[in-house]
Write a protein that holds these residues in place. Structure first.
Motif, PDB file in Angstrom:
ATOM      1  N   GLN A  23       0.105  -8.141   4.222  1.00  0.00           N
ATOM      2  CA  GLN A  23       0.912  -7.891   5.418  1.00  0.00           C
ATOM      3  C   GLN A  23       2.298  -8.514   5.307  1.00  0.00           C
ATOM      4  O   GLN A  23       3.293  -7.941   5.775  1.00  0.00           O
ATOM      5  CB  GLN A  23       0.181  -8.445   6.639  1.00  0.00           C
ATOM      6  N   LEU A  24       2.363  -9.686   4.694  1.00  0.00           N
ATOM      7  CA  LEU A  24       3.660 -10.344   4.521  1.00  0.00           C
ATOM      8  C   LEU A  24       4.558  -9.544   3.587  1.00  0.00           C
ATOM      9  O   LEU A  24       5.753  -9.351   3.863  1.00  0.00           O
ATOM     10  CB  LEU A  24       3.446 -11.760   3.978  1.00  0.00           C
ATOM     11  N   VAL A  25       3.995  -9.054   2.487  1.00  0.00           N
ATOM     12  CA  VAL A  25       4.768  -8.213   1.562  1.00  0.00           C
ATOM     13  C   VAL A  25       5.252  -6.949   2.269  1.00  0.00           C
ATOM     14  O   VAL A  25       6.401  -6.538   2.113  1.00  0.00           O
ATOM     15  CB  VAL A  25       3.899  -7.847   0.329  1.00  0.00           C
ATOM     16  N   PHE A  26       4.378  -6.351   3.063  1.00  0.00           N
ATOM     17  CA  PHE A  26       4.753  -5.146   3.798  1.00  0.00           C
ATOM     18  C   PHE A  26       5.926  -5.425   4.736  1.00  0.00           C
ATOM     19  O   PHE A  26       6.886  -4.650   4.809  1.00  0.00           O
ATOM     20  CB  PHE A  26       3.564  -4.630   4.601  1.00  0.00           C
ATOM     21  N   LEU A  43      11.825  -4.719   6.050  1.00  0.00           N
ATOM     22  CA  LEU A  43      13.163  -5.218   6.378  1.00  0.00           C
ATOM     23  C   LEU A  43      14.199  -4.721   5.365  1.00  0.00           C
ATOM     24  O   LEU A  43      15.371  -4.516   5.708  1.00  0.00           O
ATOM     25  CB  LEU A  43      13.161  -6.749   6.423  1.00  0.00           C
ATOM     26  N   LEU A  44      13.771  -4.511   4.131  1.00  0.00           N
ATOM     27  CA  LEU A  44      14.693  -4.031   3.103  1.00  0.00           C
ATOM     28  C   LEU A  44      15.132  -2.588   3.345  1.00  0.00           C
ATOM     29  O   LEU A  44      16.114  -2.131   2.756  1.00  0.00           O
ATOM     30  CB  LEU A  44      14.042  -4.149   1.720  1.00  0.00           C
ATOM     31  N   CYS A  45      14.386  -1.847   4.202  1.00  0.00           N
ATOM     32  CA  CYS A  45      14.783  -0.475   4.522  1.00  0.00           C
ATOM     33  C   CYS A  45      16.186  -0.419   5.120  1.00  0.00           C
ATOM     34  O   CYS A  45      16.898   0.589   4.970  1.00  0.00           O
ATOM     35  CB  CYS A  45      13.793   0.154   5.504  1.00  0.00           C
ATOM     36  N   GLY A  79       1.896  -3.756  -0.287  1.00  0.00           N
ATOM     37  CA  GLY A  79       1.401  -4.628   0.778  1.00  0.00           C
ATOM     38  C   GLY A  79       0.310  -3.967   1.590  1.00  0.00           C
ATOM     39  O   GLY A  79      -0.704  -4.602   1.929  1.00  0.00           O
ATOM     40  N   ALA A  80       0.492  -2.689   1.897  1.00  0.00           N
ATOM     41  CA  ALA A  80      -0.514  -1.973   2.684  1.00  0.00           C
ATOM     42  C   ALA A  80      -1.830  -1.868   1.927  1.00  0.00           C
ATOM     43  O   ALA A  80      -2.914  -2.016   2.504  1.00  0.00           O
ATOM     44  CB  ALA A  80       0.005  -0.575   3.035  1.00  0.00           C
ATOM     45  N   ALA A  81      -1.773  -1.621   0.619  1.00  0.00           N
ATOM     46  CA  ALA A  81      -2.995  -1.509  -0.184  1.00  0.00           C
ATOM     47  C   ALA A  81      -3.747  -2.829  -0.223  1.00  0.00           C
ATOM     48  O   ALA A  81      -4.988  -2.863  -0.158  1.00  0.00           O
ATOM     49  CB  ALA A  81      -2.647  -1.058  -1.598  1.00  0.00           C
ATOM     50  N   PHE A 105       3.325  -4.865  14.883  1.00  0.00           N
ATOM     51  CA  PHE A 105       1.892  -4.865  14.588  1.00  0.00           C
ATOM     52  C   PHE A 105       1.567  -5.884  13.494  1.00  0.00           C
ATOM     53  O   PHE A 105       0.541  -6.566  13.548  1.00  0.00           O
ATOM     54  CB  PHE A 105       1.440  -3.466  14.155  1.00  0.00           C
ATOM     55  N   ALA A 106       2.454  -5.985  12.496  1.00  0.00           N
ATOM     56  CA  ALA A 106       2.246  -6.966  11.431  1.00  0.00           C
ATOM     57  C   ALA A 106       2.319  -8.385  11.976  1.00  0.00           C
ATOM     58  O   ALA A 106       1.504  -9.247  11.624  1.00  0.00           O
ATOM     59  CB  ALA A 106       3.292  -6.765  10.334  1.00  0.00           C
TER      60      ALA A 106
END
Length: 464
Positions: free
Chosen positions: A84-87, A92-94, A113-115, A175-176
């Protein structure tokens, strides 16, 4: 061994998993609405911008099983929250994406991250709920998945109406944050002190990536020779990978679980069901568009499927703790086959009501089938293989959905994807799922001697 988390900690843990699941499902669907806007702002073609969705799905499929195995070794809770943290960071990089290649890298990072999180959610649910309530828990999780999938397009449209497209991806961040905040309550089983099979993980990812990527390439009109070569290479890797996994005590590809006939039938049935549902859901908008329906009318006509599923899925999950999954699955697929046949034979100029009640009936059939099927797979696996079983469930769902999308693309290319052929194909797939479900009722398939030794399955008949 404690059977489930105590109250009220269990409620906080359910909240953490629910927000985490919604996060992943919304992010997977919310991007579709923004694709035309992204194509315009980044000055790329429509066919190229679709890769934003494709790379996300493909990365998920490739990494689900390897991350499930890795989570067993470093800890389920740690791996789940790390994902979740990676996601969140990738999302944010978007805001810094000024080109399609950079955005694709960001989407791949989001999928990583989602996987990591999605591959372990089922294993965590098994730790959260008492064994007698596992079906109920999976039913609730199915409602979260269905609700998030239904809400994603609407949420994306609302965000685009008031903000630039990067905010579409950022809409999932709350949600994260909620899931991370509630994560203190998640179960934290001890990690296994075993080496991680890096070579096996790479082979697993390559197998899915090459086969699915090659099929996608063929459907989208690329060189058939190159596409066939990619698929052939993927099948070669798959053959070597399976041979290698047979020598592993706890393989990344859970062939030890698939060796059990009841689980193998459940996996085949799930794949057929997910492929059938995606085939119908993707093809129906094209069919209704040709019949003169507007975009809003198409959305309203399909909406009864997820809305009905939200009611039926938790009920089916609750029943799966009491009624054999083979019976529930057979009933669910019988309903779906009937509904799919009715959809294929609709009047030439159907009204909204004529479409809506058929979609509702179809959604209820799949809602009756899927939660009990998932409960059987997860509940029948040994506790130390719960993460592998959960990763298998998620992988089968994603591969089935991807196969359904590819199948519709192929039918559209053949000129029959916007008529009654897709629902008839879906009915055939539902028949396969139903036969697999009923076959689990045979005494020779049930494997009672194994089930009776499990301390996490309340009664033998619940797994049948």
């Amino acid at each position: 061994m404690q059977d489930g988390l105590p109250l009220p900690r269990r409620f906080y843990a359910i909240g953490a998993i629910s927000f985490g699941t919604a996060l992943i499902i919304i992010d997977g669907g919310v991007a579709n609405v923004a694709l035309p806007t992204i194509a315009r702002d980044l000055h790329v073609g429509s066919s190229a911008v679709v890769s934003i969705v494709t790379i996300y799905q493909l990365t998920l499929v490739m990494l689900m099983l390897p991350f499930a195995a890795l989570g067993e070794r470093i800890g389920l809770k740690r791996m789940y929250q790390l994902g979740q943290l990676v996601f969140t960071i990738a999302t944010l990089l978007c805001f810094f994406a000024k080109s399609l290649p950079f955005l694709l890298i960001v989407r791949a990072a989001q999928a990583i991250g989602a996987a990591a999180a999605l591959s372990l959610s089922s294993a965590l649910l098994r730790q959260i709920y008492p064994s007698k309530q596992l079906g109920r828990g999976l039913g609730i999780n199915s409602v979260v998945v269905t609700s998030a999938a239904a809400a994603a397009p609407t949420l994306g449209g609302l965000v685009l109406a008031i903000a630039p497209w990067p905010w579409v991806f950022a809409s999932a961040i709350p949600f994260a944050l909620m899931s991370l905040a509630l994560g203190f309550a998640l179960p934290n089983p001890a990690p296994r002190d075993e080496p991680f099979d890096v070579v096996g993980a790479v082979m697993c990812a390559a197998m899915f990536g090459l086969i699915i990527g090659g099929l996608e390439s063929a459907v989208h009109g690329n060189s058939p020779v190159i596409s066939a070569a990619i698929v052939g290479l993927g099948l070669f890797v798959a053959t070597k990978f399976v041979q290698r996994e047979r020598g592993e005590a706890k393989p990344i590809l859970p062939i030890d679980l698939l060796a059990q006939p009841v689980l193998a039938l459940s996996v085949i049935g799930a794949f057929a069901a997910f492929t059938a549902s995606m085939t119908l859901l993707i093809s129906t908008p094209f069919r209704l568009h040709d019949l003169g329906f507007t975009a809003a009318e198409i959305g309203a006509a399909i909406a009864p499927w997820p809305l009905t599923n939200m009611v039926v899925a938790p009920l089916a999950g609750w029943l799966s703790d009491r009624i054999p999954a083979g019976v529930l699955g057979g009933v669910g697929m019988a309903i779906s086959i009937t509904a799919l046949t009715l959809l294929a034979t609709m009047p030439a100029d159907p009204s909204y009501f004529q479409i809506a009640w058929r979609m509702a009936l179809c959604g209820s059939g799949f809602g009756i089938f899927l939660p009990p099927n998932a409960r059987l797979i997860i509940g029948s696996a040994p506790r130390e293989r719960a993460a592998a079983a959960g990763g298998l469930v998620s992988t089968v769902r994603l591969v089935g959905q991807t196969t359904g999308a590819t199948l519709v693309a192929a039918l559209l290319a053949l000129g029959v994807g916007a008529g009654n052929v897709p629902p008839m194909v879906a009915a055939g797939l539902a028949l396969i799922a139903g036969v697999c479900s009923l076959a689990r009722l045979r005494p020779s398939i049930r494997n009672p001697s194994q089930a009776e030794t499990r301390d996490d399955i309340p009664t033998l008949r619940q797994t049948r």
